[in-house]
Design a protein around this motif. Structure first.
Motif, PDB file in Angstrom:
ATOM      1  N   PRO A 137      -4.186   3.739  -8.703  1.00 16.71           N
ATOM      2  CA  PRO A 137      -5.747   3.966  -8.495  1.00 16.71           C
ATOM      3  C   PRO A 137      -6.310   3.185  -7.526  1.00 16.71           C
ATOM      4  O   PRO A 137      -7.134   3.415  -6.728  1.00 16.71           O
ATOM      5  N   GLY A 138      -5.843   1.856  -7.801  1.00 18.42           N
ATOM      6  CA  GLY A 138      -6.583   0.788  -6.810  1.00 18.42           C
ATOM      7  C   GLY A 138      -6.013   0.816  -5.371  1.00 18.42           C
ATOM      8  O   GLY A 138      -6.747   0.842  -4.377  1.00 18.42           O
ATOM      9  N   THR A 139      -4.786   1.275  -5.290  1.00 11.68           N
ATOM     10  CA  THR A 139      -4.233   1.562  -3.729  1.00 11.68           C
ATOM     11  C   THR A 139      -4.960   2.762  -3.338  1.00 11.68           C
ATOM     12  O   THR A 139      -5.310   2.677  -2.111  1.00 11.68           O
ATOM     13  N   TRP A 140      -5.025   3.944  -3.992  1.00 11.19           N
ATOM     14  CA  TRP A 140      -5.746   4.878  -3.522  1.00 11.19           C
ATOM     15  C   TRP A 140      -7.337   4.842  -3.162  1.00 11.19           C
ATOM     16  O   TRP A 140      -7.702   5.215  -2.315  1.00 11.19           O
ATOM     17  N   ARG A 141      -7.831   3.936  -3.802  1.00  8.37           N
ATOM     18  CA  ARG A 141      -9.125   3.517  -3.737  1.00  8.37           C
ATOM     19  C   ARG A 141      -9.281   2.882  -2.457  1.00  8.37           C
ATOM     20  O   ARG A 141     -10.284   3.068  -1.633  1.00  8.37           O
ATOM     21  N   TYR A 142      -8.513   1.758  -2.252  1.00  4.50           N
ATOM     22  CA  TYR A 142      -8.582   1.045  -0.904  1.00  4.50           C
ATOM     23  C   TYR A 142      -8.166   1.959   0.316  1.00  4.50           C
ATOM     24  O   TYR A 142      -8.910   1.964   1.288  1.00  4.50           O
ATOM     25  N   LEU A 190       0.872  -1.241  -0.025  1.00  4.90           N
ATOM     26  CA  LEU A 190       0.034  -0.032   0.020  1.00  4.90           C
ATOM     27  C   LEU A 190       0.821   1.353   0.080  1.00  4.90           C
ATOM     28  O   LEU A 190       0.579   2.360  -0.555  1.00  4.90           O
ATOM     29  N   MET A 191       1.891   1.237   0.712  1.00  3.54           N
ATOM     30  CA  MET A 191       2.934   2.369   0.772  1.00  3.54           C
ATOM     31  C   MET A 191       3.415   2.473  -0.605  1.00  3.54           C
ATOM     32  O   MET A 191       3.668   3.811  -1.274  1.00  3.54           O
ATOM     33  N   ARG A 192       3.950   1.460  -1.227  1.00  7.88           N
ATOM     34  CA  ARG A 192       4.562   1.784  -2.396  1.00  7.88           C
ATOM     35  C   ARG A 192       3.400   2.213  -3.435  1.00  7.88           C
ATOM     36  O   ARG A 192       3.712   3.006  -4.530  1.00  7.88           O
ATOM     37  N   GLY A 193       2.096   1.505  -3.594  1.00  6.52           N
ATOM     38  CA  GLY A 193       1.239   1.923  -4.371  1.00  6.52           C
ATOM     39  C   GLY A 193       0.721   3.312  -4.107  1.00  6.52           C
ATOM     40  O   GLY A 193       0.243   4.031  -5.262  1.00  6.52           O
ATOM     41  N   SER A 194       0.803   3.895  -2.898  1.00  6.75           N
ATOM     42  CA  SER A 194       0.430   5.421  -2.697  1.00  6.75           C
ATOM     43  C   SER A 194       1.443   6.149  -3.341  1.00  6.75           C
ATOM     44  O   SER A 194       1.059   7.230  -3.970  1.00  6.75           O
ATOM     45  N   VAL A 195       2.556   5.848  -3.069  1.00 10.76           N
ATOM     46  CA  VAL A 195       3.832   6.810  -3.768  1.00 10.76           C
ATOM     47  C   VAL A 195       3.736   6.695  -5.458  1.00 10.76           C
ATOM     48  O   VAL A 195       3.951   7.804  -5.882  1.00 10.76           O
ATOM     49  N   ARG A 196       3.141   5.715  -5.902  1.00 14.57           N
ATOM     50  CA  ARG A 196       3.092   5.431  -7.439  1.00 14.57           C
ATOM     51  C   ARG A 196       1.857   6.148  -7.752  1.00 14.57           C
ATOM     52  O   ARG A 196       1.397   6.170  -9.229  1.00 14.57           O
ATOM     53  N   LEU A 197       0.913   6.645  -7.059  1.00 11.28           N
ATOM     54  CA  LEU A 197      -0.248   6.941  -7.382  1.00 11.28           C
ATOM     55  C   LEU A 197      -1.086   6.021  -8.240  1.00 11.28           C
ATOM     56  O   LEU A 197      -1.975   6.322  -8.952  1.00 11.28           O
TER      57      LEU A 197
END
Length: 267
Positions: A75-80, A66-73
């Motif tokens: 969409p699925g991570t930010w939705r979660y 989740l941390m890596r996904g948020s940094v990469r913007l």
């Protein structure tokens, strides 16, 4: 408070924070039976930070993703992450609007006894709820949409009352909403991170003024005990869900609630 009493209460907190039997209710029972009146909120802050560590360790891979996904913007991570934030809105609203009512419940031990009985009923319903759970839909969480997240959050808000299990109520609510068991548990534990962190930070100033009354050593031992047993509790919790035996936790809060109410009545 002695170190042994601190360790005992830390173990109780760690086990019951994640097993579906209510940590807040057990602390009420433990203090009543041991005759301990904890000054201020330093102890609660210490063990809450400790159980937060348990979640981060147990779900370290998911948290890292989740941390890596948020940094990469992503969409699925930010939705979660948005769903997790949304799920915490009901509890935050109840805390700020009805905080006095919640605090009054902690000053009324019988309220915890009655709430244990309610928790048992919720847990027993998991047997039927699991039949509604849907297969895992893919890489995203089974918590599909803000409506589902908000309803799980409402279940968490009820768990502000001592004796109502946060993990139990949120997971069973998710199961009734058709969320697969592993996804339900993951969402419940991860949504506890901002809830636990927020509650601890709100109490941090008061904790600093009351910590000296308890002593550094008891707080440290309690925190270590809570973190260690919290990690064990998460694994037991997940094993019970996967074995479809989650409802078997129900007799414990029923028995505890009845015994505690009997103890208060006799006393």
């Amino acid at each position: 408070m002695s170190i042994w009493e601190a360790v005992l209460l830390g173990v109780v907190q760690g086990l019951t924070e994640f097993l579906p039997v209510s940590s807040s209710g057990h602390l009420v029972v433990g203090q009543a039976l041991l005759g301990i009146e904890l000054p201020g909120v330093a102890f609660e802050v210490a063990v809450h930070f400790a159980t937060l560590v348990s979640v981060l360790v147990a779900y370290r891979r998911r948290v890292g993703a989740l941390m890596r996904g948020s940094v990469r913007l992503d969409p699925g991570t930010w939705r979660y992450l948005g769903l997790i934030a949304l799920a915490n809105v009901p509890a935050a609203a109840v805390y700020f609007l009805l905080g006095d009512v919640v605090e009054a419940a902690f000053e009324t031990p019988a309220a915890a006894g009655v709430a244990f009985l309610v928790t048992g009923g919720v847990l027993w319903s998991a047997r039927a709820a699991m039949r509604r759970a849907t297969p895992k839909p893919g890489p995203l969480s089974g918590v599909r949409g803000p409506g589902v997240a908000m309803l799980i959050g409402v279940a968490q808000a009820f768990a502000l009352l001592p004796g109502i299990s946060r993990s139990g109520s949120t997971v069973v609510a998710a199961l009734w909403l058709g969320v697969e068991s592993d996804d339900a548990a993951e969402f419940s534990f991860l949504m506890s991170v901002p809830a636990i962190l927020g509650a601890a930070l709100l109490q941090l100033v008061d904790a600093g003024t009351t910590a000296p009354a308890l002593g550094t050593a008891p707080l440290a031992f309690a925190a270590v005990a809570a973190a260690t047993t919290g990690l064990v509790a998460i694994r037991i919790f997940l094993a019970a869900l996967r074995a479809r035996s989650f409802h078997r936790f129900a007799p414990y809060p029923w028995v505890l609630g009845l015994l505690f109410l009997g103890y208060l009545w006799i006393g």
